[in-house]
Design an enzyme around this catalytic site. Structure first.
Site, PDB file in Angstrom:
ATOM      1  N   ASP A 191       0.714  -1.256   0.095  1.00 34.15           N
ATOM      2  CA  ASP A 191       0.101   0.112   0.199  1.00 34.15           C
ATOM      3  C   ASP A 191       0.947   1.173  -0.130  1.00 34.15           C
ATOM      4  OD1 ASP A 191      -2.314   1.701   0.334  1.00 34.15           O
ATOM      5  OD2 ASP A 191      -3.319  -0.233   0.900  1.00 34.15           O
ATOM      6  N   HIS A 262      -2.943   3.229  -4.590  1.00 32.91           N
ATOM      7  CA  HIS A 262      -2.499   2.674  -3.233  1.00 32.91           C
ATOM      8  C   HIS A 262      -0.832   2.103  -3.354  1.00 32.91           C
ATOM      9  CE1 HIS A 262      -5.688   2.988  -0.492  1.00 32.91           C
ATOM     10  NE2 HIS A 262      -6.557   2.571  -1.639  1.00 32.91           N
ATOM     11  N   ASP A 337      -8.689  -0.561  -6.304  1.00 31.49           N
ATOM     12  CA  ASP A 337      -9.617   0.322  -5.372  1.00 31.49           C
ATOM     13  C   ASP A 337      -8.876   1.864  -5.477  1.00 31.49           C
ATOM     14  OD1 ASP A 337      -7.569  -0.824  -3.997  1.00 31.49           O
ATOM     15  OD2 ASP A 337      -8.415   0.057  -2.124  1.00 31.49           O
ATOM     16  N   GLU A 338      -9.852   2.759  -5.293  1.00 34.42           N
ATOM     17  CA  GLU A 338      -9.529   4.218  -5.125  1.00 34.42           C
ATOM     18  C   GLU A 338      -8.176   4.411  -5.990  1.00 34.42           C
ATOM     19  OE1 GLU A 338     -11.037   4.075  -0.460  1.00 34.42           O
ATOM     20  OE2 GLU A 338      -8.953   3.154  -0.802  1.00 34.42           O
ATOM     21  N   TYR A 429     -16.481  -4.267   7.821  1.00 36.79           N
ATOM     22  CA  TYR A 429     -15.004  -3.797   8.109  1.00 36.79           C
ATOM     23  C   TYR A 429     -14.833  -3.691   9.713  1.00 36.79           C
ATOM     24  CZ  TYR A 429     -13.556  -2.519   3.461  1.00 36.79           C
ATOM     25  OH  TYR A 429     -13.064  -2.511   2.033  1.00 36.79           O
ATOM     26  N   ASP A 431     -12.584  -2.725  11.264  1.00 33.06           N
ATOM     27  CA  ASP A 431     -11.945  -1.375  11.758  1.00 33.06           C
ATOM     28  C   ASP A 431     -12.843  -0.407  12.328  1.00 33.06           C
ATOM     29  OD1 ASP A 431     -12.442  -1.344   9.075  1.00 33.06           O
ATOM     30  OD2 ASP A 431     -11.089   0.570   8.763  1.00 33.06           O
ATOM     31  N   TRP A 479      -8.502  -3.611   8.303  1.00 32.51           N
ATOM     32  CA  TRP A 479      -7.720  -2.362   8.131  1.00 32.51           C
ATOM     33  C   TRP A 479      -7.149  -1.946   9.160  1.00 32.51           C
ATOM     34  CZ3 TRP A 479      -6.934  -2.880   2.898  1.00 32.51           C
ATOM     35  CH2 TRP A 479      -7.922  -3.289   2.137  1.00 32.51           C
TER      36      TRP A 479
END
Ligand code: ACM
Length: 564
Positions: A191, A262, A337-338, A429, A431, A479
């Site tokens: 990442d 990422h 992603d992203e 998720y 987190d 995460w």
């Protein structure tokens, strides 16, 4: 055969009704407890050697049971058999008064899953590493347990990029997964904040990319920094060890190398991978804070060749045939992603590529990038899986999707004939904070309680049965931006991962009809197992003082979740 919950009074250290995840059916048999002691033998039929090794290496030392080899017809014995009439991960356990314990699995994996149930039936001491009551008799009430998983993919994502988890921690999580009958480790290895896997042909990926001089402490809006350097990576032998350790537990490891977003740690190590015609990529370092990062890979031939080199080593380290119970070891996760498109919009090289390929724009350029690796992996007999953004440009046939932005991506993927792993951020998720109280450490996102996770349904009702068949299973994602060490990971994971495991394994009724009170009651037997394993879970009445992080800002969200 009565279903679990109607089988009579509990006996022995643990009732079959306390097993998590809940088995399909349990029947109590007459007679006194089946005792395991130092005379109890172990017969391991053909194809059951992983469970034989596990019983001798883990269960035996916990309870002081030598489990010496015995013949097939030994009565005072644990006997392991593969029974091809069962599904690969299904098992049938029978403990008969005066007759020992039989575990029959559809395949080696099923035998192993059955051994996990046996361990739970033997009580919390069975989760220690050495006997705390030497010589104490170990009995279980006579019974049969018939069991099989609802979903084939029962996953956990470990983000070892944001905060590195040393190898021993990963092996421990594989043990925790095995104890909960989870079977896919989604290993998020790269990442912006770190590159965690040794790639021998590109030593700077770890030489530079695996550490950062400081780290944002708390949510990205927090003013706090941890000024200790943070880093670490797995050598190739570490990775081989992790994959082999997982395979012994019938767990597939799916590596994730995130592209084209990422990727700042990789660009910091090799600046030519970035958009050098837009920014000075030589000035980038491994990112020290959180969020969506603009410094994405350049869509150049050089980048493609570089990552082909990375994936060549990855394929070697994560062999497609590492696990026998499923084909999931053939998957390689490419992230996807992203990926902010701003640099591509401003990059003459990216624009030239769009023109040369006749693409509609930057989104199509990302789709082209992903398809390149889809084709590349397929040519090597492997399957691509990516986050649901990869659907946006049209996906090749064999590719699968991790649906994280709610259910919508998974629904679209299933309708388009793609396999899906359901891991919506609004539900699983981990987190996200697990209570609305002020004592939750670094509270992130929505309140997602143990009960919320227990009532999570991986298959959305709008799918037809055929489309629902595309849902390979489900996955909880950990995460680690706000989890600086393994104790913080434990706190976020547990006890919710136990509820998730039951959702993934057991055939539960529709969410509103699920018997959460019964699950909580069984957790009364499960917390002592977690204690014996040394898991730093969140106690039901809130964090212990040292589990709090007073003054470290998180990002609590109120109101209904976005998504569906
Ligand atoms: C993700 O949470 N960005 C997959």
């Amino acid at each position: 055969m009565s279903s679990d919950g109607t089988g009579g009074p509990a006996s022995g250290p643990t009732s079959a009704h306390d097993v998590i995840p809940r088995p399909r059916a349990v029947e109590r048999l007459p007679g006194g407890d089946v005792l395991l002691d130092r005379h109890t033998a172990l017969y391991a039929g053909p194809g059951t050697d992983t469970t034989e090794r596990w019983l001798r290496a883990v269960l035996g030392p916990a309870l002081g049971l030598p489990l010496r080899p015995g013949p097939r017809d030994a009565r005072d014995a644990v006997r392991l058999h593969v029974d091809g009439t069962l599904e690969p991960e299904a098992y049938r356990l029978s403990a008969v008064a005066g007759g020992g314990v039989d575990i029959r699995g559809g395949g080696a994996a099923g035998v192993f899953r059955g051994a996990q149930t046996l361990r739970q039936l033997l009580g919390p001491d069975a989760f220690r590493r050495a006997p705390v009551r030497p010589g104490a008799p170990r009995g279980i009430a006579p019974r049969t347990v018939e069991d099989a998983p609802r979903f084939r993919w029962r996953g956990l994502l470990l983000d070892v990029a944001r905060h590195f988890m040393p190898k021993d921690g990963v092996l421990r999580y594989l043990d925790l997964m095995a104890a909960h009958k989870l079977n896919v480790l989604h290993f998020h290895l790269t990442d912006d904040q770190g590159w965690r896997i040794e790639i021998t042909r590109y030593p700077r990926l770890t030489g530079i990319g695996s550490w950062r001089p400081r780290t944002k402490f708390g949510h990205r809006a927090s003013p706090l920094w941890d000024d200790r350097p943070h880093g670490g990576f797995y050598t190739q032998d570490d990775i081989r060890e992790i994959v082999a350790y997982a395979a012994e537990r019938h767990i597939a490891v799916v590596p994730e190398i995130d592209v084209p977003g990422h990727s700042q740690a990789a660009v910091a190590a090799y600046p030519e991978l970035g958009n050098t015609d837009v920014i000075d990529t030589t000035a980038l370092s491994v990112w020290d804070t959180w969020g969506i990062n603009p410094n994405v890979l350049a869509p150049t031939d050089n980048t493609l060749r570089f990552y082909e080199g990375v994936f060549e080593e990855v394929l070697d380290l994560f062999p497609a045939d590492a696990t026998e119970f499923s084909s999931f070891s053939s998957f390689v996760h490419i992230g996807g992603d992203e990926c902010p498109k701003d640099q591509w919009r401003r990059s003459p090289a990216a624009q030239a590529r769009i023109e040369e390929l006749g693409l509609a724009g930057e989104d199509a350029l990302q789709a082209w990038f992903v398809r390149h690796f889809d084709t590349w992996l397929a040519a090597r007999g492997r399957r691509l899986i990516g986050w649901d953004e990869i659907l946006e440009g049209g996906l090749a046939d064999g590719a699968a999707v991790s649906s994280w932005r709610g259910y919508a991506g998974g629904i679209a993927a299933a309708r388009a004939g793609h396999d899906v792993v359901m891991c919506p951020e609004q539900q699983v998720y981990l987190d996200h904070r697990q209570d609305g109280g002020p004592d939750e450490p670094v509270p992130i996102g929505y309140v997602r309680t143990l009960e919320d996770v227990y009532r999570f349904e991986p298959v959305p009702p709008e799918l037809t049965p055929e489309e629902a068949g595309r849902v390979l299973g489900t996955q909880a994602n950990l995460w680690t931006e706000a989890m600086e060490d393994t104790a913080r990971v434990d706190y976020q994971a547990f006890p919710r991962l136990a509820a998730f495991a039951e959702v993934a394994w057991s055939r539960l009724p529709a969410p509103a009809e699920r018997d959460f009170a019964d699950f909580e009651r069984r957790m009364g037997a499960h917390y002592p197992r977690l204690d014996a394993l040394g898991v730093a879970y969140r106690p039901p009445d809130g964090p212990r003082p040292w589990q709090r992080r007073p003054g470290v800002p998180g990002r609590p969200l109120d109101g209904p979740p976005p998504g569906r």
